[in-house]
Scaffold this motif. Sequence first.
Motif, mmCIF file in Angstrom:
data_model
loop_
_atom_site.group_PDB
_atom_site.id
_atom_site.type_symbol
_atom_site.label_atom_id
_atom_site.label_comp_id
_atom_site.label_asym_id
_atom_site.label_seq_id
_atom_site.Cartn_x
_atom_site.Cartn_y
_atom_site.Cartn_z
ATOM 1 N N ARG A 86 35.047 41.584 4.877
ATOM 2 C CA ARG A 86 35.181 40.272 4.234
ATOM 3 C C ARG A 86 36.409 40.232 3.330
ATOM 4 O O ARG A 86 37.061 39.197 3.210
ATOM 5 C CB ARG A 86 33.918 39.916 3.453
ATOM 6 N N GLY A 87 36.726 41.352 2.699
ATOM 7 C CA GLY A 87 37.936 41.414 1.878
ATOM 8 C C GLY A 87 39.193 41.196 2.704
ATOM 9 O O GLY A 87 40.104 40.462 2.295
ATOM 10 N N ARG A 88 39.259 41.818 3.868
ATOM 11 C CA ARG A 88 40.418 41.625 4.758
ATOM 12 C C ARG A 88 40.509 40.176 5.219
ATOM 13 O O ARG A 88 41.597 39.585 5.236
ATOM 14 C CB ARG A 88 40.325 42.554 5.972
ATOM 15 N N ARG A 89 39.362 39.611 5.572
ATOM 16 C CA ARG A 89 39.348 38.210 6.018
ATOM 17 C C ARG A 89 39.732 37.283 4.864
ATOM 18 O O ARG A 89 40.438 36.289 5.055
ATOM 19 C CB ARG A 89 37.964 37.854 6.561
ATOM 20 N N ALA A 90 39.284 37.606 3.660
ATOM 21 C CA ALA A 90 39.626 36.794 2.490
ATOM 22 C C ALA A 90 41.136 36.749 2.300
ATOM 23 O O ALA A 90 41.718 35.685 2.084
ATOM 24 C CB ALA A 90 38.947 37.366 1.243
ATOM 25 N N ARG A 91 41.767 37.909 2.369
ATOM 26 C CA ARG A 91 43.230 37.948 2.210
ATOM 27 C C ARG A 91 43.915 37.120 3.288
ATOM 28 O O ARG A 91 44.818 36.330 3.003
ATOM 29 C CB ARG A 91 43.732 39.383 2.251
ATOM 30 N N VAL A 95 46.135 33.792 2.311
ATOM 31 C CA VAL A 95 47.563 33.772 2.653
ATOM 32 C C VAL A 95 47.867 32.608 3.597
ATOM 33 O O VAL A 95 48.866 31.915 3.442
ATOM 34 C CB VAL A 95 48.000 35.121 3.264
ATOM 35 N N ALA A 96 46.983 32.384 4.560
ATOM 36 C CA ALA A 96 47.203 31.307 5.529
ATOM 37 C C ALA A 96 47.066 29.919 4.910
ATOM 38 O O ALA A 96 47.842 29.015 5.224
ATOM 39 C CB ALA A 96 46.227 31.447 6.697
ATOM 40 N N ARG A 97 46.106 29.745 4.019
ATOM 41 C CA ARG A 97 45.792 28.400 3.519
ATOM 42 C C ARG A 97 46.328 28.086 2.137
ATOM 43 O O ARG A 97 46.472 26.919 1.790
ATOM 44 C CB ARG A 97 44.275 28.206 3.520
ATOM 45 N N LEU A 98 46.583 29.109 1.329
ATOM 46 C CA LEU A 98 46.955 28.840 -0.057
ATOM 47 C C LEU A 98 48.293 29.456 -0.463
ATOM 48 O O LEU A 98 48.617 29.482 -1.641
ATOM 49 C CB LEU A 98 45.843 29.329 -0.990
ATOM 50 N N SER A 99 49.062 29.935 0.492
ATOM 51 C CA SER A 99 50.374 30.488 0.152
ATOM 52 C C SER A 99 51.280 29.352 -0.325
ATOM 53 O O SER A 99 51.066 28.179 0.001
ATOM 54 C CB SER A 99 50.997 31.177 1.363
ATOM 55 N N SER A 100 52.315 29.702 -1.059
ATOM 56 C CA SER A 100 53.227 28.670 -1.565
ATOM 57 C C SER A 100 53.900 27.942 -0.397
ATOM 58 O O SER A 100 54.136 26.731 -0.470
ATOM 59 C CB SER A 100 54.271 29.279 -2.503
ATOM 60 N N GLN A 101 54.177 28.649 0.695
ATOM 61 C CA GLN A 101 54.792 28.007 1.849
ATOM 62 C C GLN A 101 53.856 26.971 2.468
ATOM 63 O O GLN A 101 54.271 25.837 2.764
ATOM 64 C CB GLN A 101 55.167 29.053 2.927
ATOM 65 N N HIS A 102 52.602 27.346 2.652
ATOM 66 C CA HIS A 102 51.642 26.421 3.268
ATOM 67 C C HIS A 102 51.375 25.217 2.357
ATOM 68 O O HIS A 102 51.374 24.075 2.822
ATOM 69 C CB HIS A 102 50.332 27.144 3.591
ATOM 70 N N VAL A 103 51.153 25.476 1.084
ATOM 71 C CA VAL A 103 50.894 24.377 0.150
ATOM 72 C C VAL A 103 52.123 23.471 0.062
ATOM 73 O O VAL A 103 51.996 22.243 0.016
ATOM 74 C CB VAL A 103 50.482 24.927 -1.232
ATOM 75 N N GLY A 104 53.312 24.050 0.084
ATOM 76 C CA GLY A 104 54.538 23.255 0.079
ATOM 77 C C GLY A 104 54.626 22.343 1.290
ATOM 78 O O GLY A 104 55.019 21.173 1.185
#
Length: 120
Positions: A86-91, A95-104
């Motif tokens: 679950r920790g690996r999936r959380a990361r 990264v996929a949904r809340l990275s600065s690139q994605h949010v931008g």
Amino acid sequence: WGLPVVEAMAMGKAVIATNFSGPTAYLSDDNAFPLHFSLQEHPSPQPQSYFRRGGGVSGGLAEPSVTHLVQLLQQVWSDEEERRKRGRRARKDVVARLSSQHVGQLLSQRAAKLLAAAKT
């Protein structure tokens, strides 16, 4: 909103968090250990201006289940494989949904829609 929870998830750590309000945007049974709760009446005369459950429905206050917390703590402690999974999936999810690139990208798309709507 749960910034410490998101930070822990981004580091690949298993998290236990109340599955209410802001965390519903990023918690799942695949990437965390969502904690059950019971809904309590908000003491404020205007509860709608405070805590909201996913989807914007006024929800009052979440009272975490102590019994479920104990169960989750025991599970996290005793099942290292599931904890790491679950920790690996959380990361991956953070990264996929809340990275600065994605949010931008999301902000840019929203701004474009608002500008297009303003022109009509």
